[in-house]
Write a protein that holds these residues in place. Structure first.
Motif, PDB file in Angstrom:
ATOM      1  N   MET A 132       0.841  -1.203   0.000  1.00 18.16           N
ATOM      2  CA  MET A 132       0.000   0.000   0.000  1.00 18.16           C
ATOM      3  C   MET A 132       0.873   1.249   0.000  1.00 18.16           C
ATOM      4  O   MET A 132       1.906   1.308   0.659  1.00 18.16           O
ATOM      5  N   PRO A 133       0.462   2.288  -0.780  1.00 19.38           N
ATOM      6  CA  PRO A 133       1.245   3.530  -0.770  1.00 19.38           C
ATOM      7  C   PRO A 133       1.132   4.252   0.563  1.00 19.38           C
ATOM      8  O   PRO A 133       0.213   4.015   1.346  1.00 19.38           O
ATOM      9  N   ASN A 134       2.077   5.121   0.802  1.00 22.46           N
ATOM     10  CA  ASN A 134       2.065   5.999   1.968  1.00 22.46           C
ATOM     11  C   ASN A 134       0.999   7.068   1.745  1.00 22.46           C
ATOM     12  O   ASN A 134       1.126   7.894   0.844  1.00 22.46           O
ATOM     13  N   MET A 135      -0.063   7.070   2.553  1.00 23.50           N
ATOM     14  CA  MET A 135      -1.182   7.981   2.335  1.00 23.50           C
ATOM     15  C   MET A 135      -1.061   9.261   3.160  1.00 23.50           C
ATOM     16  O   MET A 135      -2.054   9.964   3.370  1.00 23.50           O
ATOM     17  N   SER A 136       0.126   9.598   3.620  1.00 28.34           N
ATOM     18  CA  SER A 136       0.313  10.863   4.325  1.00 28.34           C
ATOM     19  C   SER A 136      -0.155  12.009   3.437  1.00 28.34           C
ATOM     20  O   SER A 136       0.171  12.059   2.253  1.00 28.34           O
ATOM     21  N   PRO A 137      -0.935  12.949   3.984  1.00 29.15           N
ATOM     22  CA  PRO A 137      -1.457  14.041   3.146  1.00 29.15           C
ATOM     23  C   PRO A 137      -0.404  15.066   2.745  1.00 29.15           C
ATOM     24  O   PRO A 137      -0.628  15.841   1.814  1.00 29.15           O
ATOM     25  N   ASN A 138       0.732  15.065   3.417  1.00 30.83           N
ATOM     26  CA  ASN A 138       1.743  16.096   3.174  1.00 30.83           C
ATOM     27  C   ASN A 138       3.046  15.503   2.658  1.00 30.83           C
ATOM     28  O   ASN A 138       3.399  14.361   2.975  1.00 30.83           O
ATOM     29  N   LYS A 139       3.767  16.312   1.876  1.00 34.44           N
ATOM     30  CA  LYS A 139       5.090  15.919   1.417  1.00 34.44           C
ATOM     31  C   LYS A 139       6.030  15.752   2.602  1.00 34.44           C
ATOM     32  O   LYS A 139       5.864  16.395   3.645  1.00 34.44           O
ATOM     33  N   VAL A 140       7.048  14.919   2.412  1.00 36.45           N
ATOM     34  CA  VAL A 140       8.135  14.870   3.387  1.00 36.45           C
ATOM     35  C   VAL A 140       8.821  16.234   3.352  1.00 36.45           C
ATOM     36  O   VAL A 140       9.220  16.707   2.287  1.00 36.45           O
ATOM     37  N   PRO A 141       8.927  16.910   4.490  1.00 37.44           N
ATOM     38  CA  PRO A 141       9.497  18.267   4.481  1.00 37.44           C
ATOM     39  C   PRO A 141      10.919  18.285   3.932  1.00 37.44           C
ATOM     40  O   PRO A 141      11.699  17.366   4.171  1.00 37.44           O
ATOM     41  N   MET A 142      11.233  19.346   3.208  1.00 40.05           N
ATOM     42  CA  MET A 142      12.575  19.544   2.675  1.00 40.05           C
ATOM     43  C   MET A 142      13.436  20.244   3.731  1.00 40.05           C
ATOM     44  O   MET A 142      13.057  21.313   4.220  1.00 40.05           O
ATOM     45  N   PRO A 143      14.575  19.681   4.094  1.00 43.25           N
ATOM     46  CA  PRO A 143      15.455  20.373   5.050  1.00 43.25           C
ATOM     47  C   PRO A 143      15.995  21.675   4.455  1.00 43.25           C
ATOM     48  O   PRO A 143      16.299  21.743   3.255  1.00 43.25           O
ATOM     49  N   HIS A 144      16.098  22.706   5.288  1.00 38.44           N
ATOM     50  CA  HIS A 144      16.595  24.012   4.855  1.00 38.44           C
ATOM     51  C   HIS A 144      17.572  24.568   5.887  1.00 38.44           C
ATOM     52  O   HIS A 144      17.507  24.227   7.063  1.00 38.44           O
ATOM     53  N   GLN A 145      18.434  25.479   5.417  1.00 40.88           N
ATOM     54  CA  GLN A 145      19.166  26.321   6.352  1.00 40.88           C
ATOM     55  C   GLN A 145      18.175  27.240   7.076  1.00 40.88           C
ATOM     56  O   GLN A 145      17.166  27.642   6.496  1.00 40.88           O
ATOM     57  N   GLU A 146      18.487  27.610   8.288  1.00 39.13           N
ATOM     58  CA  GLU A 146      17.655  28.561   9.019  1.00 39.13           C
ATOM     59  C   GLU A 146      17.708  29.936   8.336  1.00 39.13           C
ATOM     60  O   GLU A 146      18.775  30.351   7.862  1.00 39.13           O
ATOM     61  N   PRO A 147      16.582  30.656   8.286  1.00 42.60           N
ATOM     62  CA  PRO A 147      16.535  31.935   7.548  1.00 42.60           C
ATOM     63  C   PRO A 147      17.600  32.944   7.956  1.00 42.60           C
ATOM     64  O   PRO A 147      18.226  33.575   7.093  1.00 42.60           O
TER      65      PRO A 147
END
Length: 461
Positions: A1-16
């Motif tokens: 079964m696919p992963n039914m999470s409604p949101n994308k896996v967050p993209m890591p970023h540098q802090e602003p």
């Protein structure tokens, strides 16, 4: 079964507040585990609506399935079947308006992170993969490509794979076009661009830099050099200005010049051969991706930066992600404002801009509500640098030096939208030179279509 999470896996970023002081890439990329978790959100739809949204026809479900299986090199090979620049596209394509917009998961929740996965695959290959140089049998035909930007590089790569001897003529001293001079390091590292260009050289594409076609050679001379067809992908590098009083004061830049100095000439480096004026208070006029890039570059030079845009925040044409990043980094948005003149001191330097407040009226021909001046709302904003980012047009040099090559009223080359054939026989064109300033992936799509049309033209002569 696919992963039914409604949101994308967050993209890591540098802090602003860290990244707005350096030029390292803002988004740091998925790990293998994150990529496989996101890949598992793909439903593997039989009708593949996402592919219809990709201008170069990447087989998206297939490459995502290979990520799930752990075959990252196989996923890279699948993308490269139709996309010459995957590491670039994974970073700068507006997937939210193309492939991801048509993703079935987007009907109720967030689309699959197709761009993030494409970037992961390309980066993984660059770090771990073997550079396979294919053996290509030459077909005995020779072609020229003018401009080493996204359209020209894509066209050149596709024709090289078909066996053509391809020479690309680039006006600047490095190949890459807008990828090199226009998009900042923190969005698209130049080492990535260099590797993508090297991959095309490995296919046998010849790169001739510092070659301004229309000056060094003209199109007729390219044909005299036994080229059987020519592709023009010279972009839209001629900046537009507002034609308001004071635009000729010291400290007023076009976004093209400012970004070229920052990106191509590394003006952010104190050791740079060609430094740039570092304003303390900078106003960037415009609301597109180029305006966001210019504003964020100015911030990294230490300025207090304003975006001055005549419509509202909701109408900003820049990618939502770029607007959010700019806001996080401390860019001040002065929307529903428009400059009417630039003010200067007694030495001819910018000291302020006079603006008027705007309000949105009835929709114009573009469908967006027309900005209308609020009478008596004039005010001044103290600045010492102004960057104009209100669009660009193609340089007229090539069409002025080429008989039979017609343009429209905006100076764009007239070309068949399906084949890229221009009004001059044997000359094809695509990308911003035809459409005016647009996106990297649309230029690549035009280059791909033109390569096929050039092959058909030459083989059927």
């Amino acid at each position: 079964m696919p992963n039914m999470s409604p949101n994308k896996v967050p993209m890591p970023h540098q802090e602003p507040n860290v990244r707005n002081k350096n030029v390292a890439e803002v988004a740091t990329g998925y790990t293998l585990e994150m990529a496989q978790e996101e890949a598992d959100r793909c439903l593997q739809c039989k009708h593949k609506p996402c592919v219809n949204g990709c201008p170069v026809g990447v087989q998206i479900p297939e490459f995502i399935a290979l990520i799930k299986e752990g075959d990252i090199e196989g996923a890279y090979d699948k993308i490269k079947e139709t996309n010459a620049l995957p590491a670039v596209c994974g970073r700068v394509c507006p997937q939210e308006d193309q492939c991801e917009k048509l993703c079935v998961r987007a009907i109720k929740h967030e689309a699959v992170g197709i761009g993030r996965l494409e970037r992961f695959v390309a980066d993984y290959h660059m770090a771990n993969g073997e550079n396979k140089i294919p053996t290509i049998e030459k077909n005995g035909h020779k072609v020229a490509v003018v401009g080493a930007g996204p359209a020209g590089l894509t066209c050149a790569g596709d024709l090289a794979k078909k066996g053509y001897e391809v020479t690309v003529y680039e006006a600047l001293h490095k190949a890459g076009g807008v990828l090199e001079y226009g998009i900042p390091e923190f969005r698209l590292p130049k080492a990535i661009v260099s590797k993508e260009v090297q991959a095309l050289k490995d296919l046998g594409v010849h790169m001739e830099t510092n070659m301004v076609i229309g000056k060094v050679f003209d199109i007729d001379e390219l044909f005299e050099d036994e080229n059987e067809a020519v592709f023009i992908g010279s972009g839209a590098g001629l900046p537009n200005f507002m034609k308001i009083p004071g635009e000729n004061l010291n400290g007023v830049f076009s976004a093209n010049e400012f970004l070229t100095r920052f990106n191509l000439m590394k003006a952010y480096d104190v050791e740079a051969d060609t430094p740039i004026f570092k304003g303390k208070k900078v106003a960037v006029v415009g609301g597109g991706n180029v305006a966001m890039d210019a504003a964020r570059c100015a911030k990294r030079l230490g300025a207090e930066v304003y975006i001055v845009y005549r419509r509202g925040t909701e109408e900003l044409p820049a990618r939502k992600e770029e607007v959010e990043h700019a806001m996080e980094e401390g860019i001040i948005f002065k929307t529903l404002n428009n400059p009417v003149q630039v003010l200067g001191d007694d030495k001819g330097n910018v000291s302020a801009i006079e603006c008027v407040e705007m309000e949105l009226g009835e929709p114009d021909e573009s469908g967006r509500r027309r900005p209308v001046v609020k009478e008596g709302s004039n005010f001044t904003l103290d600045i010492d640098c102004m960057i104009m980012s209100i669009g660009t047009s193609p340089n007229p040099l090539i069409h002025r030096t080429t008989e039979g090559l017609d343009t429209n009223k905006w100076g764009c080359l007239i070309a068949d939208p399906k084949t890229g054939a221009t009004t001059r026989e044997g000359v094809f064109a695509g990308g911003d030179a035809v459409t005016g300033a647009a996106t990297v992936i649309l230029a690549m799509g035009a280059g791909k279509e033109a390569a096929q049309a050039m092959d058909d033209y030459i083989q059927n002569k």
